[in-house]
Motif scaffolding. Structure first.
Motif, PDB file in Angstrom:
ATOM      1  N   ALA A 246       4.030  -2.195  -1.068  1.00  0.00           N
ATOM      2  CA  ALA A 246       4.115  -3.165   0.040  1.00  0.00           C
ATOM      3  C   ALA A 246       4.731  -2.497   1.265  1.00  0.00           C
ATOM      4  CB  ALA A 246       4.941  -4.378  -0.384  1.00  0.00           C
ATOM      5  N   ILE A 247       5.713  -1.638   1.037  1.00  0.00           N
ATOM      6  CA  ILE A 247       6.321  -0.924   2.178  1.00  0.00           C
ATOM      7  C   ILE A 247       5.293   0.010   2.813  1.00  0.00           C
ATOM      8  CG2 ILE A 247       8.083   0.799   2.813  1.00  0.00           C
ATOM      9  CD1 ILE A 247       9.320  -1.892   2.285  1.00  0.00           C
ATOM     10  N   ALA A 248       4.535   0.727   1.985  1.00  0.00           N
ATOM     11  CA  ALA A 248       3.491   1.622   2.533  1.00  0.00           C
ATOM     12  C   ALA A 248       2.502   0.815   3.367  1.00  0.00           C
ATOM     13  CB  ALA A 248       2.766   2.354   1.406  1.00  0.00           C
ATOM     14  N   ALA A 249       2.086  -0.343   2.854  1.00  0.00           N
ATOM     15  CA  ALA A 249       1.116  -1.180   3.588  1.00  0.00           C
ATOM     16  C   ALA A 249       1.705  -1.653   4.916  1.00  0.00           C
ATOM     17  CB  ALA A 249       0.700  -2.364   2.721  1.00  0.00           C
ATOM     18  N   GLY A 250       3.014  -1.904   4.910  1.00  0.00           N
ATOM     19  CA  GLY A 250       3.673  -2.359   6.139  1.00  0.00           C
ATOM     20  C   GLY A 250       3.813  -1.259   7.176  1.00  0.00           C
ATOM     21  N   GLU A 251       3.730  -0.015   6.739  1.00  0.00           N
ATOM     22  CA  GLU A 251       3.901   1.104   7.680  1.00  0.00           C
ATOM     23  C   GLU A 251       2.638   1.409   8.480  1.00  0.00           C
ATOM     24  OE1 GLU A 251       6.495   4.546   6.483  1.00  0.00           O
ATOM     25  OE2 GLU A 251       6.277   3.619   4.517  1.00  0.00           O
ATOM     26  N   CYS A 252       1.482   0.967   7.967  1.00  0.00           N
ATOM     27  CA  CYS A 252       0.248   1.332   8.677  1.00  0.00           C
ATOM     28  C   CYS A 252      -0.096   0.275   9.727  1.00  0.00           C
ATOM     29  CB  CYS A 252      -0.893   1.560   7.695  1.00  0.00           C
ATOM     30  SG  CYS A 252      -1.403   0.101   6.787  1.00  0.00           S
ATOM     31  N   ARG A 265      -7.735  -3.870   4.807  1.00  0.00           N
ATOM     32  CA  ARG A 265      -7.317  -2.460   4.787  1.00  0.00           C
ATOM     33  C   ARG A 265      -5.859  -2.345   4.327  1.00  0.00           C
ATOM     34  NH1 ARG A 265     -11.074  -1.518   9.596  1.00  0.00           N
ATOM     35  NH2 ARG A 265     -12.343   0.221   8.886  1.00  0.00           N
ATOM     36  N   ARG A 266      -5.037  -3.221   4.844  1.00  0.00           N
ATOM     37  CA  ARG A 266      -3.620  -3.179   4.469  1.00  0.00           C
ATOM     38  C   ARG A 266      -3.459  -3.455   2.963  1.00  0.00           C
ATOM     39  NH1 ARG A 266       0.493  -3.211   8.211  1.00  0.00           N
ATOM     40  NH2 ARG A 266      -0.510  -4.247   9.948  1.00  0.00           N
ATOM     41  N   ASP A 267      -4.193  -4.440   2.484  1.00  0.00           N
ATOM     42  CA  ASP A 267      -4.137  -4.737   1.039  1.00  0.00           C
ATOM     43  C   ASP A 267      -4.558  -3.525   0.222  1.00  0.00           C
ATOM     44  OD1 ASP A 267      -3.279  -7.273   1.380  1.00  0.00           O
ATOM     45  OD2 ASP A 267      -5.204  -8.243   0.972  1.00  0.00           O
ATOM     46  N   MET A 268      -5.597  -2.848   0.702  1.00  0.00           N
ATOM     47  CA  MET A 268      -6.100  -1.698  -0.057  1.00  0.00           C
ATOM     48  C   MET A 268      -5.117  -0.519  -0.045  1.00  0.00           C
ATOM     49  SD  MET A 268      -8.702  -2.594  -1.638  1.00  0.00           S
ATOM     50  CE  MET A 268      -7.987  -4.216  -1.728  1.00  0.00           C
ATOM     51  N   VAL A 269      -4.370  -0.381   1.044  1.00  0.00           N
ATOM     52  CA  VAL A 269      -3.319   0.648   1.047  1.00  0.00           C
ATOM     53  C   VAL A 269      -2.339   0.352  -0.086  1.00  0.00           C
ATOM     54  CG1 VAL A 269      -1.295   1.505   2.298  1.00  0.00           C
ATOM     55  CG2 VAL A 269      -3.486   1.276   3.474  1.00  0.00           C
TER      56      VAL A 269
END
Ligand SMILES: Cc1cc2nc3c(=O)[nH]c(=O)nc-3n(C[C@H](O)[C@H](O)[C@H](O)COP(=O)(O)OP(=O)(O)OC[C@H]3O[C@@H](n4cnc5c(N)ncnc54)[C@H](O)[C@@H]3O)c2cc1C
Length: 293
Positions: A246-252, A265-269
């Motif tokens: 979730a943190i990785a998704a929040g960074e993009c 895209r965020r979900d897929m990250v």
């Protein structure tokens, strides 16, 4: 329409830069031409770098891997030094770019210098701490790949030449895996995630998470990496990984476009980060089959 007036050949890197600066008109380097020729370029001349001596791949005595900018993606897919580095992760990523005819012409340098947010070679190289080697007419510069991309289709190069990328020997034993989420291999990536972990003594000593096609430039998810670093493998539970992902998704910072929504895209990250870490920690880190994340 392309107004090409001159096709120049460089026999070494410094000459390539000198030819680029020899006016008049606007020039561009050409390697495989697979990006450039699609884009109806507006340059008056090109400088062909295929004979400039920057296509070799080598392992140094210290174990670093050097990949010349003009090495083709098919060479990367097959080269024994590349298949033997970090479980072959760079080879697997190269083998998933386009199709074989494209890969036999397209170069790793062209992929990076074209600087699309979705450039498929960027995440795996970022995840292995790549350094870029850049040449001017009479000087050289090296800088981390993280600093190479300035914006969509923009790098730090200006009219200088990318000579190659180096991967540090310490990363050779890291476990690394990447996944390209796309409709078909020839389509542009919707999302790319590459993860590498340096695991020792039951603990994640080093962690890199690199993302493509979800920000203006290929990027690292530094906060998520920090959460993983120093963790005992036994502490990497599904709940913990959900938080990291979730943190990785929040960074993009993905775009909404006709290919996919930003939300998707965020979900897929998040999904791919979770799956890649799990796969790396449960595998022996060998990527050669390049299985799905
Ligand atoms: C059918 C098809 C499928 C494709 N599929 C994919 C895919 O799945 N994934 C993907 O990432 N890409 C894909 N591509 C895009 C392209 O093939 C790659 O980005 C390729 O690696 C570009 O390399 P090249 O040598 O052809 O670059 P070129 O077209 O020769 O150059 C691209 C740009 O980089 C500059 N350049 C090249 N080398 C240097 C250097 N050493 N120093 C400074 N500037 C340089 C050029 O001036 C130009 O601006 C595809 C292309 C096609 C046509």
């Amino acid at each position: 329409m392309w107004n090409l007036q001159e096709y120049r050949f460089a026999s070494n890197p410094a000459e390539a830069v000198a030819l680029m600066r020899k006016g008049p008109g606007k020039g561009a380097y050409i390697a495989g031409g697979t990006d450039m020729l699609l884009e109806h370029p507006t340059c008056d001349f090109v400088v062909d770098i295929n004979k400039a001596g920057i296509g070799d791949i080598a392992r140094t005595a210290g174990g670093d891997l050097f990949i010349g900018a003009a090495a083709t993606l098919q060479v990367l897919a097959d080269n024994v030094f590349v298949t033997g580095f970090a479980g072959g992760a760079v080879s697997v990523a190269a083998s998933k770019c386009g199709n074989r005819p494209v890969r036999t012409t397209a170069t790793v340098g062209g992929n990076l210098c074209n600087a699309l947010p979705s450039a498929d070679m960027a995440p795996v190289l970022l995840a292995l701490d790549a350094t870029c080697y850049i040449t001017d007419e009479d000087s050289q510069e090296s800088l981390p790949l993280t600093d190479f991309f300035v914006g969509p289709r923009l790098t730090v190069l200006e009219d200088r030449l990318l000579v190659g990328v180096g991967l540090p020997g310490e990363c050779a034993g890291w476990r690394c895996a990447s996944h390209k989420l796309t409709r078909t291999a020839e389509d542009i990536s919707l999302v790319q995630v590459a993860v590498s972990l340096g695991v020792d003594d039951g603990r994640i000593q080093e962690a890199r998470i690199a993302l493509g096609a979800v920000a203006p430039v290929p990027m690292r998810a530094i906060l998520a990496e920090t959460m993983l670093m120093g963790q005992e493998i036994t502490a990497v539970t599904p709940d913990f990984m959900r938080d990291v992902a979730a943190i990785a998704a929040g960074e993009c910072d993905p775009l909404d476009d006709h290919r996919a929504s930003a939300e998707y895209r965020r979900d897929m990250v998040s999904v791919l980060t979770r799956r890649l870490v799990a796969r790396i920690l449960t595998d022996d880190g060998d990527n050669r089959e390049g299985g799905a994340a």
